[in-house]
Each structure stands twice: as structure tokens, then as C-alpha cells.
Design a protein around this motif. Sequence first.
Motif, PDB file in Angstrom:
ATOM      1  N   UNK A 218       0.837  -1.206   0.000  1.00  0.00           N
ATOM      2  CA  UNK A 218       0.000   0.000   0.000  1.00  0.00           C
ATOM      3  C   UNK A 218       0.863   1.244   0.000  1.00  0.00           C
ATOM      4  N   UNK A 219       0.250   2.366  -0.329  1.00  0.00           N
ATOM      5  CA  UNK A 219       1.010   3.619  -0.388  1.00  0.00           C
ATOM      6  C   UNK A 219       0.774   4.500   0.821  1.00  0.00           C
ATOM      7  N   UNK A 220       0.016   4.013   1.814  1.00  0.00           N
ATOM      8  CA  UNK A 220      -0.175   4.757   3.051  1.00  0.00           C
ATOM      9  C   UNK A 220      -1.253   5.810   2.991  1.00  0.00           C
ATOM     10  N   UNK A 221      -1.878   6.026   1.830  1.00  0.00           N
ATOM     11  CA  UNK A 221      -2.878   7.089   1.731  1.00  0.00           C
ATOM     12  C   UNK A 221      -4.254   6.628   2.216  1.00  0.00           C
ATOM     13  N   UNK A 222      -4.459   5.278   2.198  1.00  0.00           N
ATOM     14  CA  UNK A 222      -5.762   4.768   2.617  1.00  0.00           C
ATOM     15  C   UNK A 222      -5.626   4.190   4.024  1.00  0.00           C
ATOM     16  N   UNK A 223      -6.165   4.834   4.989  1.00  0.00           N
ATOM     17  CA  UNK A 223      -6.059   4.341   6.360  1.00  0.00           C
ATOM     18  C   UNK A 223      -7.345   3.652   6.758  1.00  0.00           C
ATOM     19  N   UNK A 224      -7.234   2.734   7.701  1.00  0.00           N
ATOM     20  CA  UNK A 224      -8.388   1.979   8.172  1.00  0.00           C
ATOM     21  C   UNK A 224      -8.879   2.580   9.474  1.00  0.00           C
ATOM     22  N   UNK A 225     -10.165   2.857   9.530  1.00  0.00           N
ATOM     23  CA  UNK A 225     -10.745   3.390  10.754  1.00  0.00           C
ATOM     24  C   UNK A 225     -10.832   2.301  11.804  1.00  0.00           C
ATOM     25  N   UNK A 226     -10.829   2.674  13.110  1.00  0.00           N
ATOM     26  CA  UNK A 226     -10.968   1.669  14.167  1.00  0.00           C
ATOM     27  C   UNK A 226     -12.210   0.801  13.993  1.00  0.00           C
ATOM     28  N   UNK A 227     -13.252   1.326  13.319  1.00  0.00           N
ATOM     29  CA  UNK A 227     -14.446   0.530  13.084  1.00  0.00           C
ATOM     30  C   UNK A 227     -14.110  -0.746  12.333  1.00  0.00           C
ATOM     31  N   UNK A 228     -13.177  -0.648  11.401  1.00  0.00           N
ATOM     32  CA  UNK A 228     -12.766  -1.830  10.652  1.00  0.00           C
ATOM     33  C   UNK A 228     -12.065  -2.844  11.540  1.00  0.00           C
ATOM     34  N   UNK A 229     -11.261  -2.351  12.469  1.00  0.00           N
ATOM     35  CA  UNK A 229     -10.599  -3.245  13.419  1.00  0.00           C
ATOM     36  C   UNK A 229     -11.644  -3.956  14.266  1.00  0.00           C
ATOM     37  N   UNK A 230     -12.637  -3.206  14.715  1.00  0.00           N
ATOM     38  CA  UNK A 230     -13.689  -3.815  15.528  1.00  0.00           C
ATOM     39  C   UNK A 230     -14.447  -4.878  14.732  1.00  0.00           C
ATOM     40  N   UNK A 231     -14.700  -4.612  13.465  1.00  0.00           N
ATOM     41  CA  UNK A 231     -15.402  -5.598  12.635  1.00  0.00           C
ATOM     42  C   UNK A 231     -14.585  -6.873  12.507  1.00  0.00           C
ATOM     43  N   UNK A 232     -13.274  -6.724  12.305  1.00  0.00           N
ATOM     44  CA  UNK A 232     -12.409  -7.907  12.199  1.00  0.00           C
ATOM     45  C   UNK A 232     -12.368  -8.666  13.522  1.00  0.00           C
ATOM     46  N   UNK A 233     -12.291  -7.931  14.633  1.00  0.00           N
ATOM     47  CA  UNK A 233     -12.267  -8.581  15.934  1.00  0.00           C
ATOM     48  C   UNK A 233     -13.571  -9.318  16.211  1.00  0.00           C
TER      49      UNK A 233
END
Length: 332
Positions: A218-233
Motif C-alpha cells: 500500500x502507499x499509506x494514503x488509505x487508512x483503516x478506521x478503528x471501526x474496521x478493526x472492531x469488525x475484524x475482531x
Amino acid sequence: MPTAVHTPLPLQRYRLFESHDMDEARESVARVFCPHGLGLLRPRAELDACHHSARLFRDVSLNYVQYGPGVHIEPGYLRDFFLLQIPLRGGADIRCGSQQVQASARLASLPSPTEPLSMRWADDSPHLIVRVARAALLSRLESLLQAPVGPPLVFALGVPLDQPALAPLVHFIDYLRHTLDAGNDLQARDALARHAEEYLVSTLLMTAAHSHSPALAGDGRRSLLPRGVRRAQEYMQAHADQPLSLADLCREAGCSARSLQTAFRQHAGLGPMEFLRQLRLDRARAELQAGAGASVREVAHRYGFLHLGHFAAQYRGRFGERPSETAGRRPA
């Protein structure tokens, strides 16, 4: 005189053949890999060939191949599979497309099927070889990228095994080899074998250099919001007793593998697969404490721990006691 002790060869329980005949060796090896030319580097040398092969699930097999004296091997194009070739001793001159390496016990080779391959194995150079189906790698790469794969997947031919970034891959291959050598037949347990195969394929793509590595990073421009982390968890918590791969978590979170790993470390303090391993250890401990009647082995296998000794070591590292000690305190 003391009796000589013979150390078993790797994967000896999965022996396909052993032979001094060149034609038999070439035809037998071709059944697992592909048709190829095979000849001795020293014409009068005596061949001492054998091949052991253990399939994990559908797309990956671990192989031990030896020839004894030096040989030249001319497969041409592998076409439908990749090979990670690790010399256990000795070495080999590997040419694939425009790349060339002198492989050794510290530098494996990883030829790609879209490039022509030619090899020269030195005397006494047995190899541990991981065969991975091309379709499986491409499918997993698409899942990790969350995008179609365009140009061909071509790996860097040399794979430095002592590079820290490759430690997860090297350790897992070693772990699988010793698990199989210990008599734990993964093929008899489809869920565990599939989980092992998916992890190996994902780890190979994430750690070994190849033509799509920049896109994976990745190029670092697209960051993942904590909501995505919660969904994965939440997904891991709901499916902890099922085979899960990094690609599964990327699909659930809707992001690339690199973004998910970065976000997890920022918001959870550890990587997603580390989080999953700790979650599974916690679930295993809860079951052992509950005393539902399952043995330690059954609980370990339910949560994807293929090797009971490794499970016990990780369990003790997290909880300060052996699984059997937890099980011994089950309520009456």
C-alpha cells in the motif's frame, strides 16, 4: 563396535520412491511436479534418488528430494505451480527467466511458473521443497489486495531465509515438517489442514518479495478506521473455532492486508493473527476450566493448534501453567 544410528530423512513416512535408476527417478518426480529433463553432472556417478511428498490439503505439498551426485534438471516452464526450494545442505545453481541465484541452506530459490527454469544441483544437495498451486496463490493475492491481479505474479528468485521478515514463513514450514514427521496426519483433519495451507500461502505472499509486493504494502494514503478493526475482531470472536486466514479478515474489514495489520498494531497493540491466536488460547482455557468432557488434545485441535507440544508451550506462556494443569482443576 557401537551400532551406527541412522537419522530418519525428512518426511520419511511419506516416501514415494527410492531408486538408482535415472528413468525411474525422472518419471516418479514428474508425477508430483512436471515432466522435465534430468541428467548427471558426472556421467559415471551412481544415482541415489528418493522423493517423499506430503500433501497438506488441496494446494500445498511438502517434499523431500535427493539425487546424491550432482544433477542438471530442465523443467522448462512450471506452468501451474510455484516451488520454494530449500537446500538442506550443499547448493544449487538456479536460473529462472532473467534471474540467477546460487542457492544454499541460507538462500532458498522460488522460481515462478511464467518464467523458464533450469537448475544444477551440486553433489549431496537434498532439498526440502514446498509446492504451491498457482491458482491458490493468485486467488489469495486477490483477496489480500481486494482487487483483481493484473500482471503475472513473479517472485524474486532468491529467498534469504535468515532475513527477519521471512521468519514467520521459515518457522511455519519447519513447524509443518516436524508435525508431519511426528506422525500427526493433517490430511485426516480437513479443517486443520486447510487452515495450515491458507496461512502458509498468505505468509508467503506477505513476506517473500514479488512483483505485487508494492501493491500489497500500500502507499499509506488509505487508512483503516478503528471501526474496521472492531469488525475484524468481532468476526474472529464469532468464528474462533473455524479456519480463518488473513484474507478472510481483509474481506470482512474491506481493506488490504497491510492496512489491516497497520491498523491493528495502532489500535490493538498486536497484529490480527496474533490477536486471533490469543483469542483462541483464551477460548481453549475457558473450555478446559468448564470441564465439558473434552480432552486437551480435542480442545487444542478445535481451535486450530496442530501440534500439541506447541499448543502447550504457547498456553503456558500466556497463562503460566500447562493445559493439563487447568484441566485437572475442572469442577467435580
